[in-house]
Scaffold this motif. Structure first.
Motif, PDB file in Angstrom:
ATOM      1  N   SER A  92      10.675  -0.516  -4.066  1.00 48.98           N
ATOM      2  CA  SER A  92      10.311   0.615  -4.929  1.00 48.98           C
ATOM      3  C   SER A  92      11.567   1.469  -5.063  1.00 48.98           C
ATOM      4  CB  SER A  92       9.207   1.443  -4.260  1.00 48.98           C
ATOM      5  OG  SER A  92       9.166   2.749  -4.816  1.00 48.98           O
ATOM      6  N   ILE A  93      11.630   2.244  -6.130  1.00 54.82           N
ATOM      7  CA  ILE A  93      12.764   3.177  -6.212  1.00 54.82           C
ATOM      8  C   ILE A  93      12.644   4.235  -5.108  1.00 54.82           C
ATOM      9  CG2 ILE A  93      13.370   2.769  -8.626  1.00 54.82           C
ATOM     10  CD1 ILE A  93      11.855   5.387  -9.317  1.00 54.82           C
ATOM     11  N   ALA A  94      11.460   4.323  -4.482  1.00 54.62           N
ATOM     12  CA  ALA A  94      11.311   5.233  -3.333  1.00 54.62           C
ATOM     13  C   ALA A  94      12.201   4.795  -2.165  1.00 54.62           C
ATOM     14  CB  ALA A  94       9.853   5.296  -2.890  1.00 54.62           C
ATOM     15  N   ALA A  95      12.657   3.538  -2.185  1.00 52.85           N
ATOM     16  CA  ALA A  95      13.577   3.073  -1.130  1.00 52.85           C
ATOM     17  C   ALA A  95      14.881   3.864  -1.190  1.00 52.85           C
ATOM     18  CB  ALA A  95      13.856   1.582  -1.301  1.00 52.85           C
ATOM     19  N   GLY A 125       6.756  13.646   1.153  1.00 57.58           N
ATOM     20  CA  GLY A 125       5.457  12.996   1.387  1.00 57.58           C
ATOM     21  C   GLY A 125       5.529  11.479   1.342  1.00 57.58           C
ATOM     22  N   GLN A 126       6.737  10.931   1.140  1.00 60.49           N
ATOM     23  CA  GLN A 126       6.844   9.467   1.038  1.00 60.49           C
ATOM     24  C   GLN A 126       7.602   8.861   2.221  1.00 60.49           C
ATOM     25  OE1 GLN A 126       8.618   8.626  -2.780  1.00 60.49           O
ATOM     26  NE2 GLN A 126       6.636   8.441  -3.777  1.00 60.49           N
ATOM     27  N   VAL A 127       7.667   9.576   3.349  1.00 60.09           N
ATOM     28  CA  VAL A 127       8.507   9.063   4.442  1.00 60.09           C
ATOM     29  C   VAL A 127       8.073   7.671   4.911  1.00 60.09           C
ATOM     30  CG1 VAL A 127       7.237  10.405   6.211  1.00 60.09           C
ATOM     31  CG2 VAL A 127       9.541   9.586   6.703  1.00 60.09           C
ATOM     32  N   ARG A 142      15.231   8.517 -12.087  1.00 63.35           N
ATOM     33  CA  ARG A 142      15.582   8.856 -10.701  1.00 63.35           C
ATOM     34  C   ARG A 142      14.552   9.881 -10.241  1.00 63.35           C
ATOM     35  NH1 ARG A 142      17.804   5.109 -11.937  1.00 63.35           N
ATOM     36  NH2 ARG A 142      19.989   4.500 -11.834  1.00 63.35           N
ATOM     37  N   MET A 143      13.856   9.579  -9.138  1.00 67.50           N
ATOM     38  CA  MET A 143      12.772  10.480  -8.716  1.00 67.50           C
ATOM     39  C   MET A 143      13.332  11.766  -8.138  1.00 67.50           C
ATOM     40  SD  MET A 143       9.574   8.233  -7.328  1.00 67.50           S
ATOM     41  CE  MET A 143      10.280   7.482  -5.880  1.00 67.50           C
ATOM     42  N   PRO A 144      12.751  12.900  -8.513  1.00 67.75           N
ATOM     43  CA  PRO A 144      13.164  14.181  -7.937  1.00 67.75           C
ATOM     44  C   PRO A 144      12.632  14.314  -6.506  1.00 67.75           C
ATOM     45  CG  PRO A 144      11.264  14.497  -9.342  1.00 67.75           C
ATOM     46  CD  PRO A 144      11.621  13.034  -9.432  1.00 67.75           C
ATOM     47  N   LYS A 151      -5.086   5.745 -10.826  1.00 68.94           N
ATOM     48  CA  LYS A 151      -5.915   6.649 -10.010  1.00 68.94           C
ATOM     49  C   LYS A 151      -5.604   8.105 -10.344  1.00 68.94           C
ATOM     50  CE  LYS A 151      -5.235   4.100  -5.981  1.00 68.94           C
ATOM     51  NZ  LYS A 151      -4.631   4.135  -4.687  1.00 68.94           N
ATOM     52  N   LEU A 152      -4.396   8.349 -10.828  1.00 71.12           N
ATOM     53  CA  LEU A 152      -3.972   9.730 -11.106  1.00 71.12           C
ATOM     54  C   LEU A 152      -4.591  10.201 -12.419  1.00 71.12           C
ATOM     55  CD1 LEU A 152      -0.164   9.269 -10.286  1.00 71.12           C
ATOM     56  CD2 LEU A 152      -1.919  10.216  -8.787  1.00 71.12           C
ATOM     57  N   PRO A 153      -4.842  11.541 -12.569  1.00 65.53           N
ATOM     58  CA  PRO A 153      -5.377  12.037 -13.831  1.00 65.53           C
ATOM     59  C   PRO A 153      -4.460  11.655 -15.002  1.00 65.53           C
ATOM     60  CG  PRO A 153      -5.265  13.784 -12.172  1.00 65.53           C
ATOM     61  CD  PRO A 153      -4.606  12.592 -11.584  1.00 65.53           C
ATOM     62  N   ALA A 201      13.024  -3.397  -7.305  1.00 66.17           N
ATOM     63  CA  ALA A 201      12.607  -2.030  -6.955  1.00 66.17           C
ATOM     64  C   ALA A 201      12.072  -1.366  -8.228  1.00 66.17           C
ATOM     65  CB  ALA A 201      13.793  -1.243  -6.393  1.00 66.17           C
ATOM     66  N   PRO A 202      10.760  -1.438  -8.422  1.00 63.15           N
ATOM     67  CA  PRO A 202      10.199  -0.868  -9.651  1.00 63.15           C
ATOM     68  C   PRO A 202      10.197   0.664  -9.614  1.00 63.15           C
ATOM     69  CG  PRO A 202       8.644  -2.384  -8.567  1.00 63.15           C
ATOM     70  CD  PRO A 202       9.712  -2.049  -7.583  1.00 63.15           C
ATOM     71  N   GLY A 203      10.244   1.228 -10.814  1.00 60.89           N
ATOM     72  CA  GLY A 203      10.060   2.673 -10.960  1.00 60.89           C
ATOM     73  C   GLY A 203       8.569   2.945 -11.102  1.00 60.89           C
ATOM     74  N   LEU A 204       8.166   3.582 -12.188  1.00 63.30           N
ATOM     75  CA  LEU A 204       6.749   3.945 -12.352  1.00 63.30           C
ATOM     76  C   LEU A 204       6.074   3.002 -13.342  1.00 63.30           C
ATOM     77  CD1 LEU A 204       7.237   7.822 -12.603  1.00 63.30           C
ATOM     78  CD2 LEU A 204       6.680   6.484 -10.575  1.00 63.30           C
ATOM     79  N   PHE A 205       5.159   2.209 -12.843  1.00 61.68           N
ATOM     80  CA  PHE A 205       4.451   1.229 -13.669  1.00 61.68           C
ATOM     81  C   PHE A 205       2.966   1.547 -13.704  1.00 61.68           C
ATOM     82  CE2 PHE A 205       7.264  -2.263 -14.950  1.00 61.68           C
ATOM     83  CZ  PHE A 205       8.441  -1.789 -14.404  1.00 61.68           C
ATOM     84  N   ILE A 260       0.851  -1.187   0.000  1.00 61.00           N
ATOM     85  CA  ILE A 260       0.000   0.000   0.000  1.00 61.00           C
ATOM     86  C   ILE A 260       0.892   1.246   0.000  1.00 61.00           C
ATOM     87  CG2 ILE A 260      -2.020  -1.045   1.125  1.00 61.00           C
ATOM     88  CD1 ILE A 260      -1.025   0.197   3.789  1.00 61.00           C
ATOM     89  N   ALA A 261       0.322   2.363  -0.450  1.00 60.44           N
ATOM     90  CA  ALA A 261       1.087   3.623  -0.452  1.00 60.44           C
ATOM     91  C   ALA A 261       0.228   4.740   0.129  1.00 60.44           C
ATOM     92  CB  ALA A 261       1.503   3.976  -1.872  1.00 60.44           C
ATOM     93  N   VAL A 262       0.865   5.617   0.858  1.00 53.63           N
ATOM     94  CA  VAL A 262       0.170   6.799   1.384  1.00 53.63           C
ATOM     95  C   VAL A 262       1.047   8.016   1.103  1.00 53.63           C
ATOM     96  CG1 VAL A 262      -1.021   5.589   3.258  1.00 53.63           C
ATOM     97  CG2 VAL A 262       1.238   6.582   3.683  1.00 53.63           C
ATOM     98  N   ALA A 263       0.448   9.189   1.215  1.00 53.86           N
ATOM     99  CA  ALA A 263       1.229  10.410   1.040  1.00 53.86           C
ATOM    100  C   ALA A 263       1.013  11.317   2.241  1.00 53.86           C
ATOM    101  CB  ALA A 263       0.804  11.119  -0.237  1.00 53.86           C
TER     102      ALA A 263
END
Ligand SMILES: NC(=O)C1=CN([C@@H]2O[C@H](COP(=O)(O)OP(=O)(O)OC[C@H]3O[C@@H](n4cnc5c(N)ncnc54)[C@H](O)[C@@H]3O)[C@@H](O)[C@H]2O)C=CC1
Ligand SMILES: C[C@]12CC(=O)[C@H]3[C@@H](CCC4=CC(=O)CC[C@@]43C)[C@@H]1CC[C@@H]2C(=O)C=O
Length: 249
Positions: free
Chosen positions: A143-146, A152-154, A246-248, A196-198, A185-189, A84-87
């Protein structure tokens, strides 16, 4: 067994395994049984089964493994995709990060992944070793968020960082049992998480990925999992699957 196997990356992985001639236990929350039924209709009940399973529950994960045993299916690969993911920021105008929200993300993503790894390892340890002395492989999804955790992804980044950190010690712990452990560690799939995003935001995100210049296709994740399962030398490592993104901040 594929946890979170009814949707997104897990579903694509389960489909890849079924198409490659394997048998898959889709372990997902009870509310996802309808999606799993679609897969059972597509591939047949001899190839795909569903176990209602919350990965945070010892009883549920043991139940899914027991259902495999009852069907005379051995467990050679356990793929954890449930997540799951939250922001939320550490501190925002609303106040400090909600502690319960942080705990929930750690519970599902990190503890759930470890719960599945430890119980699957116990089941795999009973398998007969192959020519390489191997009995199975545990594959986790970070995730690459690792590595590139954003504002917002702490909670999410922490939960995924722990998954990358547990990969090597699990591989070392289970080496005597002939069980490997790898993490992707996936990037954006393009999965329901991103759908869910526009659409405009989806396109923008895809345009940021260097090469290929698009969002990842879940089938490409399934393909990598297939390679990890079949390559006996892959062990104790996290592989980024992100088209050099690479996520900004
Ligand atoms: N889609 C993406 O771009 C990325 C996804 N990821 C990770 O990949 C994994 C899969 O994500 P997606 O397929 O995109 O999401 P999704 O939302 O399509 O699928 C996640 C699945 O996990 C299941 N799940 C959630 N909590 C569960 C629990 N407690 N027990 C059992 N199942 C549970 C859901 O029911 C759902 O079927 C997640 O761990 C996510 O964090 C990582 C990086 C990028
Ligand atoms: C999962 C990931 C990072 C996120 O946290 C977001 C998600 C897309 C949908 C989202 C919308 C929100 O409002 C909250 C954040 C998030 C859940 C992103 C898709 C891929 C991201 C990831 O893990 C990359 O590695």
């Amino acid at each position: 067994m594929v946890t979170g196997g009814a949707s997104g990356l897990g579903r694509a992985t389960a489909a890849h395994i079924a198409r490659s001639g394997g048998r898959v236990m889709v372990a997902d929350l009870p509310g996802q049984s309808g999606l799993a039924d679609e897969m059972i209709s597509e591939f047949g009940a001899d190839k795909v089964k569903f176990a209602a399973c919350d990965v945070t529950s010892e009883e549920d994960v043991s139940g899914a493994l027991a259902a495999m045993k009852a069907a005379d299916w051995s467990i050679n690969a356990s793929v954890s995709c449930a997540g799951i993911a939250v922001a939320a920021k550490t501190l925002s105008k609303k106040g400090p990060h909600d502690l319960k929200m942080f705990s929930t993300v750690i519970k599902v993503n990190t503890i759930g992944t470890f719960n599945v790894a430890r119980l699957a390892a116990e089941a795999m340890a009973a398998n007969e070793a192959d020519a390489n002395g191997q009995r199975g492989v545990i594959i986790n999804t970070a995730s690459i968020a690792a590595m590139d955790g954003q504002i917002g992804q702490v909670a999410y980044a922490s939960s995924k960082g722990a998954i990358t950190a547990m990969t090597l010690p699990i591989a070392r712990d289970l080496a005597p049992n002939g069980i490997r452990c790898m993490t992707v560690a996936p990037g954006l799939f393009l999965t329901p998480l991103l759908e869910k995003l526009p659409e405009k935001v989806q396109h923008h995100l895809g345009s940021q990925i260097p090469c290929p210049n698009r969002l990842g296709d879940p089938a490409e994740f399934g393909q990598l999992v297939g390679s990890i399962i079949t390559n006996p030398m892959l062990n104790g490592e996290t592989i980024r699957l992100d088209g050099a993104y690479r996520m900004p901040p």
